[in-house]
Motif scaffolding. Structure first.
Motif, short mmCIF file in Angstrom:
data_model
loop_
_atom_site.label_atom_id
_atom_site.label_comp_id
_atom_site.label_asym_id
_atom_site.label_seq_id
_atom_site.Cartn_x
_atom_site.Cartn_y
_atom_site.Cartn_z
N ASN A 111 28.53 29.65 43.17
CA ASN A 111 28.72 29.06 44.30
C ASN A 111 27.41 28.47 45.07
OD1 ASN A 111 31.54 29.74 45.49
ND2 ASN A 111 30.81 31.74 44.50
N ILE A 112 26.18 28.75 44.80
CA ILE A 112 25.12 28.35 45.45
C ILE A 112 24.10 27.64 44.57
CG2 ILE A 112 22.75 28.86 46.61
CD1 ILE A 112 24.38 31.65 47.72
N GLY A 113 23.93 28.27 43.24
CA GLY A 113 23.34 27.55 42.38
C GLY A 113 24.02 26.31 41.71
N LYS A 114 25.30 26.35 41.37
CA LYS A 114 26.19 25.35 40.63
C LYS A 114 25.26 24.64 39.63
CE LYS A 114 28.13 24.56 45.22
NZ LYS A 114 28.48 23.70 46.45
N PRO A 115 25.09 25.43 38.48
CA PRO A 115 24.50 24.79 37.49
C PRO A 115 25.36 23.82 36.70
CG PRO A 115 25.36 26.97 36.97
CD PRO A 115 25.50 26.98 38.22
N ASP A 165 36.84 36.83 48.59
CA ASP A 165 38.19 35.98 48.20
C ASP A 165 38.11 35.71 46.68
OD1 ASP A 165 38.57 36.17 50.92
OD2 ASP A 165 37.88 34.17 51.32
N GLU A 166 37.32 35.47 45.93
CA GLU A 166 37.17 34.97 44.73
C GLU A 166 37.23 36.29 43.76
OE1 GLU A 166 33.10 33.39 43.24
OE2 GLU A 166 34.58 31.95 44.59
N ALA A 167 37.26 37.62 44.31
CA ALA A 167 36.76 38.49 43.34
C ALA A 167 37.70 38.89 42.38
CB ALA A 167 36.75 39.80 44.35
N GLU A 168 38.94 38.75 42.37
CA GLU A 168 40.11 38.83 41.61
C GLU A 168 39.72 37.96 40.34
OE1 GLU A 168 44.86 38.92 40.65
OE2 GLU A 168 44.06 38.82 42.73
N GLU A 169 39.32 36.55 40.80
CA GLU A 169 39.14 35.55 39.64
C GLU A 169 38.08 35.91 38.96
OE1 GLU A 169 37.56 31.21 39.67
OE2 GLU A 169 38.57 31.76 41.25
N ALA A 170 36.81 36.58 39.65
CA ALA A 170 35.82 36.77 39.00
C ALA A 170 35.75 37.95 37.88
CB ALA A 170 34.49 37.23 40.14
N SER A 171 36.51 38.87 38.38
CA SER A 171 37.05 39.98 37.37
C SER A 171 37.55 39.37 36.45
CB SER A 171 37.83 41.03 38.29
OG SER A 171 37.12 41.60 39.34
#
Length: 335
Positions: free
Chosen positions: A138-142, A279-285
Motif C-alpha cells: 500500500n505504501i511501498g508499491k514496488p 479492510d483488506e485483511a481477508e484478501e491478505a490472509s
C-alpha cells in the motif's frame, strides 16, 4: 491446573531487565455466559511492546503497572460456554500473558486450518504477515525492476517483506546483523543481496549493492543504518515506516535526521499501523496462505520453551539473538 501471569512491575529505563517482569500465581476463572477458558500454547513477543512499557502517549495504551502484559496468543479451548466453540478448538487473540485466560468468545478467532504449523498464525499468517503485506504493497508499491531495501531483514516482518517484493519482481537488498543472517537472506529466502550492518565496511558493501539507487525502503530500525540508506534514495522513493527498533531502549535524544535527504529525493515517507489495512485483511490472509503453500514465502521462527522464558525471549528482539519471528511455547497440549 495451575495458573500464572506476568505483570509489569515497574517502567524500564533502557533494556528491560528481569526486575521489570513479576510472575504471580493466580486462580483459574470458570467461564460465564459466552466465555471461554483458553490455555496459552504459543505467546508472541513483539518490538512494539517496548513502547507500551513507557508511560507516554502513543497509538496504543501503555501497559499498567501491576497489571498483566498482553499480546497475541495462540491457544487451546479448555472449556467453552459459548456457541460455536468446543473443547480443543485452536484460537488466536489479543490476550494477557497468562497460562490460562477466561475471556469473551468475541475476543478470539478460530484458526483457518490446523494442517499448517500453528505458530505461523503468530507470524506469516498473523499480524506479522499482514504488517509486511499492507505496508509494502500500500505504501511501498514496488514495481518490477525497482530496488527494494529492507532493514532488520531477517526478522519477522522484514523477511516477509523481502519475499513479497521478490514475488512482485523487484531487486531486493536486505540489511541484517552478522554473516549467518545475511547468508540466510540470500541462500534461504532468495534476496538478491544481503549486507551486514555490523561489518566495518558496511557503507561500502551497501553502496555496492544498490548501484541503481533505492526505490523502496521498508524501515524497521532507524538510527545510523537508515542514515546510510537515505543517502541512496532515488527520486520519488517510497519509505513505509514500520518501526525504529534501534532507539526503543535508548536514553539519548534520537531527534529528526532525515529531512534534507527527503527533500533532495522528493521521497514519500509514511508511518503506518497494521490496523489501517483491516479492510483488506481477508484478501491478505488468503494471498499469504497461498504463497506459503506454494513455497514462495518461507518463515523462520525462534521458539523459546517455557512460560518463564518470556522475558529473555522479549530481550532477544533487541539483542539480535533471534532469527525470524520470536515466539514462546508455553504448553505441549497441541503436540
Amino acid at each position: 491446573m495451575k495458573n500464572e501471569q506476568i505483570v509489569l512491575a515497574k517502567r524500564p529505563e533502557g533494556m528491560p531487565g528481569d526486575d521489570i517482569f513479576r510472575f504471580e500465581d493466580i486462580d483459574i476463572n470458570t467461564p460465564g455466559d459466552n466465555e471461554l477458558l483458553i490455555e496459552s500454547v504459543y505467546i508472541s513477543v513483539d518490538p512494539y511492546m517496548r513502547g507500551r512499557m513507557n508511560d507516554t502517549k502513543s497509538y496504543a495504551k501503555p501497559f499498567d503497572i501491576d497489571e498483566p502484559l498482553n499480546g497475541h496468543v495462540l491457544g487451546r479451548v479448555v472449556e467453552s460456554n459459548a456457541d460455536g466453540f468446543k473443547e480443543n478448538d485452536v484460537v488466536t487473540g489479543h490476550l494477557s500473558w497468562k497460562k490460562y485466560n477466561t475471556v469473551s468468545a468475541d475476543s478470539v478467532s478460530k484458526v483457518a486450518s490446523t494442517e499448517v504449523p500453528l505458530h505461523l498464525y503468530l507470524s506469516t499468517l498473523g499480524m506479522t504477515g499482514h504488517t509486511a503485506y499492507g505496508g509494502l504493497l500500500n505504501i511501498g508499491k514496488p514495481q518490477a525492476g525497482e530496488t527494494v531495501v529492507v532493514s532488520a531483514a531477517s526478522g519477522a516482518v522484514g523477511s516477509v517483506v523481502g519475499q513479497i517484493a521478490k514475488i512482485k519482481g523487484a531487486k531486493v537488498v536486505g540489511i541484517a546483523g552478522g554473516r549467518e543472517k545475511v547468508t540466510y537472506l540470500t541462500e534461504e529466502l532468495g534476496f538478491d543481496a544481503g549486507v551486514d550492518y555490523k561489518a566495518d565496511d558496511f557503507k561500502e558493501q551497501f553502496a555496492a549493492a544498490v548501484t541503481d539507487g533505492v526505490d523502496v525502503y521498508f524501515e524497521n530500525v532507524g538510527g545510523t543504518v537508515s542514515d546510510e540508506v537515505f543517502k541512496h534514495l532515488n527520486r520519488f522513493a517510497r519509505i513505509p515506516v514500520c518501526g525504529a527498533i534501534s532507539s526503543y531502549n535508548s536514553k539519548e535524544d534520537n531527534g529528526p535526521r532525515v529531512q534534507q535527504q527527503l527533500i533532495k529525493s522528493q521521497a514519500l515517507m509514511q508511518g503506518f499501523l497494521v490496523a489501517q489495512f483491516e479492510d483488506e485483511a481477508e484478501e491478505a490472509s488468503k494471498q499469504l496462505a497461498q504463497w506459503v503453500q506454494e513455497g514462495k514465502i518461507k518463515s523462520e521462527v525462534s521458539i523459546a520453551e517455557g512460560f518463564d522464558k518470556i522475558p529473555k525471549a522479549f530481550r532477544n528482539l533487541f539483542t539480535g539473538d533471534n532469527l525470524g519471528k520470536q515466539i514462546v511455547k508455553v504448553s505441549d497440549s497441541l503436540d
